[in-house]
Design a protein around this motif. Structure first.
Motif, short mmCIF file in Angstrom:
data_model
loop_
_atom_site.label_atom_id
_atom_site.label_comp_id
_atom_site.label_asym_id
_atom_site.label_seq_id
_atom_site.Cartn_x
_atom_site.Cartn_y
_atom_site.Cartn_z
N ALA A 12 3.23 4.89 -1.39
CA ALA A 12 2.55 4.27 -0.25
C ALA A 12 3.10 4.83 1.05
N ILE A 13 2.23 4.90 2.05
CA ILE A 13 2.64 5.38 3.38
C ILE A 13 1.89 4.60 4.45
N HIS A 14 2.66 4.06 5.41
CA HIS A 14 2.05 3.42 6.59
C HIS A 14 3.08 3.42 7.72
N GLY A 15 2.68 2.95 8.88
CA GLY A 15 3.49 3.06 10.08
C GLY A 15 4.79 2.30 10.04
N SER A 16 4.91 1.26 9.20
CA SER A 16 6.13 0.46 9.15
C SER A 16 7.17 1.02 8.19
N LYS A 17 6.82 2.07 7.46
CA LYS A 17 7.78 2.71 6.56
C LYS A 17 8.76 3.55 7.38
N THR A 18 9.98 3.73 6.85
CA THR A 18 10.94 4.61 7.53
C THR A 18 10.48 6.05 7.38
N MET A 57 -1.85 8.27 -3.79
CA MET A 57 -1.20 7.87 -2.56
C MET A 57 -2.04 6.80 -1.89
N VAL A 58 -1.42 5.64 -1.64
CA VAL A 58 -2.08 4.56 -0.92
C VAL A 58 -1.63 4.65 0.53
N ALA A 59 -2.57 4.71 1.47
CA ALA A 59 -2.20 5.01 2.86
C ALA A 59 -2.98 4.18 3.85
N SER A 60 -2.38 3.97 5.00
CA SER A 60 -3.09 3.42 6.15
C SER A 60 -3.68 4.59 6.93
N GLY A 61 -4.22 4.31 8.11
CA GLY A 61 -4.85 5.35 8.91
C GLY A 61 -3.92 6.45 9.33
N VAL A 62 -2.59 6.25 9.21
CA VAL A 62 -1.62 7.27 9.64
C VAL A 62 -1.77 8.56 8.85
#
Length: 618
Positions: free
Chosen positions: A461-467, A486-491
């Motif tokens: 997973a990847i999103h803006g709140s990840k390090t 891969m599960v992702a936000s708009g980033v």
């Protein structure tokens, strides 16, 4: 004895001459006396009959004066009786009568035009020094590059025929010619060899026209669908400019950079940096050309790890705005000799989110620069703003700005909110991995990843709140094939290039249609085909569904029945072929007056003003 005191002589009293012959003074004569004098004058002219006619004439004059006085009195009375409310009602009725003659489309266009005019008041992009001193550049930067003579000798008709062949639209003055082969662009042989090794043998449409424009030193607005090779189109000109500077006079420590590439996300900056380093390494491989130094300047990483680059002459910087401003303020390097500025995903870079940061970065430039703006989605508002900020720019457009990639098969399915997770597993069976799943909600991203892991699916997973470490691990393991999903936000939707992605699943439809275009664009890249499956339901705003409907129609895709039955206020325009995209976000299903992107921007702006008024923010 005669008294010595004498009476002081008084000054004589002024004498007022009432009958003083002064041309400017006329004594007042009563009206009755004036009438008698007129009659006396007339009576001396002739006989009694003449006296009678004179009397009659005078009476007529008197009657006319009386009528005029009565008319003025009547008007004054009517004016006093007339109220502002009555006047307002009359104006309103008059406007309503005019509006009733207009169609609904004309009214909507007028409202849109008024809003767009109000948005055009934005200050153009320029450094503070240029604005303060009133410096305005009128001519583009001079370049030493020239097309080969056999291309220069072609007629404008031949150039246009080549553009038409590849569906390239151009606007601007003295547009450089399109070039159909990399070798004719005078690109060094080591880079050509590397491109051939990657099976890149001929330029894509955006490269075919964009690279010659950039080589010529011209400012450019480049618009092309996702996966069309925009990165090479703006990186290669910067590499050639840096190479020319290095070969003229090598850069030493403390000098540079020659140019900068700005990206909206860390992942996109890292990807661009990797490409630039690879191309620079291939250029210097045989020792014929010097090594060019590139610096990655993003948040979340230690700049000390790149101190070896800062200790040399610096040629190219790839950066995100926040960390770049920090480095410039600390004077780790300067823009004193920087001549090249490129913004990737430019509509995001100069939109409300990053505009202040970009203006801050502009203030560090000391001289004229070549500016390049590239994106897959470039709404009319951003294009107009860019035209005002650039110097004789050339607009290169491959397809409609904001249009979907035609190599992507778009499938839209109605899935109830509670059934999404279960149906997700079915969708994953459509194609082999790797697969990307997009969701707008960070918590939902984590929930999807946890669910897939429980079901035995290798997912990251990847999103803006990840390090930054977590984000880098997710990208690296997914690109290497260690992870299937891969599960992702708009980033992860802007500009990132993943190999062999055959399927993109949009778990929650984004509100803005621009984000949807970027998300489905992670597949169907570089001429390959792909599938994009999108889940919609009652929670999806109707406005977004209309945008989606028209995007499907434009791309010749199948429109599901539930989208066709939505009440559509723009259906008449679509039938007439006069439908135009929203100038703010490019969506075809709405006008600027009900644009979700504009509403969100205004809401954020009001919130920031409220925070400032309350003294908050920290």
């Amino acid at each position: 004895m005669e008294s010595t005191k004498r009476r002081r002589a008084r000054s004589p009293s002024p004498i007022y001459k009432l009958d003083d012959a002064d041309d400017s003074y006329e004594p007042y004569i009563p009206v009755a006396q004036r009438r008698q004098e007129k009659l006396a004058k007339l009576s001396t002219l002739g006989v009694n009959s003449e006296k009678n006619s004179a009397t009659k004439l005078q009476e007529d004059l008197d009657d006319r004066e009386d009528e005029q006085r009565e008319e003025e009195t009547r008007r004054e009375r009517a004016r006093k009786e007339r109220t502002l409310l009555l006047e307002a009602q009359e104006v309103h009725l008059k406007k309503a009568a005019e509006d009733s003659k207009k169609t609904a489309d004309e009214k909507a266009q007028e409202v849109d035009a008024e809003i767009l005019e109000a948005l055009k008041s934005r200050r153009k992009l320029a450094s503070d020094m240029e604005l303060a001193k009133g410096i305005q550049y009128t001519e583009p930067l001079q370049s030493s590059w020239r097309p080969p003579w056999y291309i220069r000798e072609r007629t404008p008709y031949q150039h246009q025929k080549l553009r038409d062949k590849y569906h390239i639209l151009v606007e601007g003055e003295d547009i450089p010619p399109p070039i159909e082969h990399f070798a004719d662009m005078k690109i060094p042989e080591p880079i050509l060899e590397y491109l051939r090794s990657k099976r890149i043998v001929s330029p894509t449409p955006i490269q075919l026209q964009g690279i010659p424009v950039a080589f010529s030193g011209r400012d450019i607005i480049g618009i092309a669908f996702t996966g069309s090779g925009k990165t090479l189109a703006f990186c290669l000109p910067l590499i050639m400019m840096a190479l020319e500077e290095e070969m003229k006079l090598p850069l030493v420590r403390g000098e540079g950079p020659v140019g900068i590439i700005l990206c909206p996300s860390r992942e996109l900056a890292t990807q661009t940096y990797d490409n630039v380093v690879t191309w620079c390494a291939s250029l210097a491989k045989d020792g014929k050309y010097p090594q060019l130094n590139a610096l990655l300047c993003i948040g979340g990483i230690s700049m000390n790890d790149q101190s070896h680059v800062l200790n040399k002459g610096l040629h190219i910087v790839i950066a995100t705005p926040g960390r770049l401003i920090d480095m410039l303020e600390k004077k780790r390097f300067t823009f004193n000799n920087c001549k090249y500025l490129c913004m990737d995903e430019a509509d995001r870079m100069i939109d409300l989110g990053f505009e202040d940061d970009v203006r801050n970065i502009m203030s560090f430039f000391k001289n004229q620069r070549q500016t390049l703006l590239f994106s897959a989605t470039m709404p009319e508002k951003i294009q107009d703003f860019a035209q005002d900020s650039l110097i004789k720019p050339v607009l290169v457009n491959v397809g409609r700005a904001g249009a979907a990639n035609l190599d992507v098969l778009q499938v839209v399915e109605y899935v109830k909110q509670e059934a999404k997770m279960v149906y997700l597993l079915e969708c994953l069976q459509k194609t082999p991995p790797p697969v990307i799943i997009f969701s707008e909600n960070k918590n939902e991203v984590d929930d999807i990843q946890e669910y897939l892991l429980l079901k035995g699916v290798e997912a990251v997973a990847i999103h803006g709140s990840k390090t930054q470490e977590e984000r880098q691990y997710a990208i690296k393991s997914f690109k290497s094939g260690a992870k299937d999903v891969m599960v992702a936000s708009g980033v992860a939707s802007k500009g990132l290039d993943f190999n062999e992605i055959q399927h993109v699943i949009i778990f929650s439809m984004p509100k803005e249609i621009e984000d949807y275009v970027h998300q489905i664009g992670r597949t169907g890249r570089s001429g390959k085909t792909g599938i994009a499956t999108t889940f919609v339901n009652m929670n999806t705003p109707e406005q977004t569904l209309l945008d989606l409907k028209y995007l499907l129609m434009e791309a010749g895709q199948k429109v599901p029945p539930f989208l066709s039955t939505i009440d559509d206020p723009r259906a008449a325009q679509a039938q007439r072929g006069s439908l135009t995209g929203c100038p703010v976000c490019g969506g075809l299903g709405h006008g600027i007056s009900n644009c979700p992107k504009l509403e969100d921007a205004q809401r954020r702006q009001m919130a920031s003003h409220r925070t400032a008024d309350e003294g908050g923010g920290y």
